[in-house]
Design a protein around this motif. Structure first.
Motif, PDB file in Angstrom:
ATOM      1  N   GLU A 155       0.833  -1.207   0.000  1.00  0.00           N
ATOM      2  CA  GLU A 155       0.000   0.000   0.000  1.00  0.00           C
ATOM      3  C   GLU A 155       0.863   1.250   0.000  1.00  0.00           C
ATOM      4  O   GLU A 155       0.561   2.230  -0.709  1.00  0.00           O
ATOM      5  N   THR A 156       1.945   1.224   0.786  1.00  0.00           N
ATOM      6  CA  THR A 156       2.844   2.377   0.848  1.00  0.00           C
ATOM      7  C   THR A 156       3.504   2.630  -0.504  1.00  0.00           C
ATOM      8  O   THR A 156       3.588   3.780  -0.968  1.00  0.00           O
ATOM      9  N   GLN A 162       1.396   6.109  -7.353  1.00  0.00           N
ATOM     10  CA  GLN A 162       0.280   6.914  -7.840  1.00  0.00           C
ATOM     11  C   GLN A 162       0.635   8.392  -7.860  1.00  0.00           C
ATOM     12  O   GLN A 162       0.270   9.118  -8.807  1.00  0.00           O
ATOM     13  N   SER A 163       1.374   8.849  -6.859  1.00  0.00           N
ATOM     14  CA  SER A 163       1.814  10.247  -6.848  1.00  0.00           C
ATOM     15  C   SER A 163       2.757  10.525  -8.009  1.00  0.00           C
ATOM     16  O   SER A 163       2.690  11.598  -8.634  1.00  0.00           O
ATOM     17  N   LEU A 164       3.631   9.558  -8.312  1.00  0.00           N
ATOM     18  CA  LEU A 164       4.530   9.697  -9.460  1.00  0.00           C
ATOM     19  C   LEU A 164       3.736   9.761 -10.768  1.00  0.00           C
ATOM     20  O   LEU A 164       4.022  10.583 -11.648  1.00  0.00           O
ATOM     21  N   ILE A 165       2.728   8.912 -10.875  1.00  0.00           N
ATOM     22  CA  ILE A 165       1.900   8.884 -12.088  1.00  0.00           C
ATOM     23  C   ILE A 165       1.187  10.222 -12.278  1.00  0.00           C
ATOM     24  O   ILE A 165       1.115  10.756 -13.394  1.00  0.00           O
ATOM     25  N   ASN A 166       0.657  10.772 -11.188  1.00  0.00           N
ATOM     26  CA  ASN A 166      -0.048  12.046 -11.271  1.00  0.00           C
ATOM     27  C   ASN A 166       0.868  13.160 -11.772  1.00  0.00           C
ATOM     28  O   ASN A 166       0.468  13.977 -12.616  1.00  0.00           O
ATOM     29  N   GLU A 196       8.301  16.696  -2.299  1.00  0.00           N
ATOM     30  CA  GLU A 196       7.403  15.865  -1.483  1.00  0.00           C
ATOM     31  C   GLU A 196       7.605  14.386  -1.796  1.00  0.00           C
ATOM     32  O   GLU A 196       7.617  13.545  -0.879  1.00  0.00           O
ATOM     33  N   LEU A 197       7.765  14.074  -3.083  1.00  0.00           N
ATOM     34  CA  LEU A 197       8.013  12.680  -3.471  1.00  0.00           C
ATOM     35  C   LEU A 197       9.307  12.160  -2.865  1.00  0.00           C
ATOM     36  O   LEU A 197       9.375  11.030  -2.364  1.00  0.00           O
ATOM     37  N   GLU A 421      12.984  10.720 -16.628  1.00  0.00           N
ATOM     38  CA  GLU A 421      13.508  10.286 -15.321  1.00  0.00           C
ATOM     39  C   GLU A 421      12.380   9.820 -14.408  1.00  0.00           C
ATOM     40  O   GLU A 421      12.535   8.840 -13.668  1.00  0.00           O
ATOM     41  N   LEU A 422      11.246  10.484 -14.477  1.00  0.00           N
ATOM     42  CA  LEU A 422      10.103  10.062 -13.665  1.00  0.00           C
ATOM     43  C   LEU A 422       9.578   8.708 -14.123  1.00  0.00           C
ATOM     44  O   LEU A 422       9.163   7.879 -13.307  1.00  0.00           O
ATOM     45  N   ARG A 423       9.598   8.461 -15.430  1.00  0.00           N
ATOM     46  CA  ARG A 423       9.163   7.158 -15.951  1.00  0.00           C
ATOM     47  C   ARG A 423      10.063   6.042 -15.444  1.00  0.00           C
ATOM     48  O   ARG A 423       9.586   4.990 -14.987  1.00  0.00           O
ATOM     49  N   ILE A 424      11.384   6.274 -15.485  1.00  0.00           N
ATOM     50  CA  ILE A 424      12.325   5.249 -15.013  1.00  0.00           C
ATOM     51  C   ILE A 424      12.161   5.027 -13.510  1.00  0.00           C
ATOM     52  O   ILE A 424      12.209   3.896 -13.022  1.00  0.00           O
ATOM     53  N   ALA A 425      11.943   6.122 -12.767  1.00  0.00           N
ATOM     54  CA  ALA A 425      11.729   6.009 -11.315  1.00  0.00           C
ATOM     55  C   ALA A 425      10.484   5.194 -11.018  1.00  0.00           C
ATOM     56  O   ALA A 425      10.476   4.341 -10.111  1.00  0.00           O
ATOM     57  N   GLN A 426       9.423   5.417 -11.807  1.00  0.00           N
ATOM     58  CA  GLN A 426       8.189   4.655 -11.600  1.00  0.00           C
ATOM     59  C   GLN A 426       8.395   3.171 -11.877  1.00  0.00           C
ATOM     60  O   GLN A 426       7.897   2.314 -11.135  1.00  0.00           O
TER      61      GLN A 426
END
Length: 453
Positions: A155-156, A162-166, A196-197, A421-426
């Protein structure tokens, strides 16, 4: 390692040896043939039925309870039949062989749980926590693994994903439709969300590291010259006479390991042969094993005899080891010169003064071992969940790519790089729960399970 789904698999699900009850577990599609042959028919779903287990000739193998769980309401998501008989190895093997004769095949290690994962009964973290509960060496580790099995860790991770996706959605929408104002997205807003992320990720990483220590424990190796008190210190830490203690140098010629528990964390203490120049072949072999233990250690506890007045001198044997390992300097035998037990912390060094003979200062060393390993006592509560090395590595990869994303967040002209970079992080984060996981990783994970689970 994906199984052939039409196959029916069977295995003994209880530990080897004698016991009051033994269980043979069967999973697959259409178990009626096996149930008819052994039980005379399929039991009523989810009811415990007393039954006699027969072989193909009609002879009774054993008697006990039969439980039937039709798909999808079972552990694996397939039809599952459990035969609970007397827990003798011969009886269990006879019953298992009869299942194999009726068309089942022997389950591979972890294959029941793998099927549960493939049938979406568990995610990958929950599947791993099944093995972690079985392997837990302390009660705190068992509770931690149970929280992961209940989905707390997943869940965590899912919330952070989900925050990354947004954020990705907003940035990519801005890139695709630059003439539109997407929720007034600008540099300051992007950097705020990234910060925040990164904060959330750091909190997860700290908690995951705590869970990792609970599961894997800490490898602490006692090193030093002969007769500095390594064996005596091991006995004090273990609160038991584990190692032989004599005045003769070179008494310890092989590594001795003892696992202790500090604040619920397993600590594997390894006493090693004294480091010195020697022509004794047996002692040389012991020193070679000492060197191997040092290479695999998490923490080095480096002992010095403080009464020899050589506290600032490294022997030739000690000089061959670099300081890149976490280490604690222990100055032993303070009782011989009347020094008090104490801890001295410097920039990169911790010195503990103690007496392995009297036990003075041993609690100080216990605290420093946990501190050096990164254990935070204040966080050892309900917020922890079990984590493995691959989870930590995935979290650290995510951290690296979020840091890179921050570098591209200042200028809108670099938002294409930011989005990548966000895609790779996700992807790195999603690999933890198995939303994005290579098949070879599944094979590695489930091959370490016991057969029947």
């Amino acid at each position: 390692m994906q199984p052939d789904q039409p196959d029916i698999i069977a295995a003994i699900a209880t530990p080897p040896g004698k016991g009051g009850v033994g269980i043979v577990r069967i999973s697959g599609k259409n178990l009626a043939g096996i149930a008819n042959a052994i039980l005379g028919g399929l039991p009523k779903p989810r009811y415990a039925h007393f039954a006699r287990f027969s072989d193909m000739r009609g002879e009774i193998i054993d008697e006990g309870l039969a439980l039937y769980f039709p798909a999808p309401n079972s552990y694996t998501g397939e039809d599952v039949l459990e035969l609970q008989g007397h827990g003798g190895p011969a009886i269990m093997n006879l019953l298992l062989n009869e299942c194999l004769n009726c068309g089942a095949r022997m389950a591979r290690p972890g294959e029941f749980t793998l099927r549960a994962y493939l049938n979406q009964k568990l995610d990958l973290v929950q599947a791993e926590s099944v093995a972690d509960i079985i392997d837990a060496s302390t009660s705190q580790a068992a509770r931690c693994a149970a929280r992961s099995l209940q989905g707390r860790f997943s869940e965590t991770i899912d919330k952070l994903v989900q925050s990354l996706i947004n954020l990705r959605m907003l940035i990519e929408a801005t890139l695709d439709f630059p003439e539109e104002e997407i929720e007034d997205l600008h540099n300051e807003a992007v950097n705020k969300q990234l910060a925040e992320l990164k904060t959330q990720l750091n909190d997860i990483l700290v908690s995951a590291h705590q869970g990792y220590l609970l599961q894997e424990g800490i490898k602490a190796v006692l090193v030093g010259e002969p007769n500095v008190g390594k064996s005596s210190l091991l006995n004090q830490l273990a609160e038991d006479e584990v190692a032989i203690v004599t005045e003769i140098p070179g008494t310890t010629r092989d590594s001795i390991q003892k696992t202790i528990t500090l604040s619920g964390v397993p600590v594997h203490i390894i006493d090693t042969a004294g480091l010195r120049e020697t022509s004794d072949i047996v002692e040389q072999k012991g020193i070679e094993r000492t060197q191997a233990a040092i290479r695999n250690a998490d923490i080095l506890i480096r002992l010095t005899d403080v009464s020899r007045d050589e506290t600032h001198v490294k022997s030739k044997a000690m000089q061959v080891f670099s300081d890149d390992k976490l280490h604690i300097n222990v100055f032993n035998k303070i009782d011989l010169i009347g020094l008090p037990a104490r801890v001295e912390s410097h920039e990169n060094t911790v010195n503990v003064y103690l007496s392995a003979k009297t036990g003075s200062g041993i609690d100080l060393l216990r605290e420093q071992i946990l501190h050096a390993a990164g254990w935070q006592t204040g966080q050892a509560g309900e917020g922890l969940f079990m984590a493995r090395q691959r989870h930590l590595e995935a979290l650290k990869r995510t951290q690296v790519h979020l840091d890179k994303a921050s570098e591209h967040g200042e200028q809108e002209s670099e938002w294409v790089l930011l989005a990548e970079e966000l895609r790779i992080a996700q992807d790195a984060l999603s690999s933890i729960t198995g939303r994005f996981t290579a098949d070879d990783l599944l094979g590695e994970i489930f091959s370490r399970f016991c057969i029947g689970k």
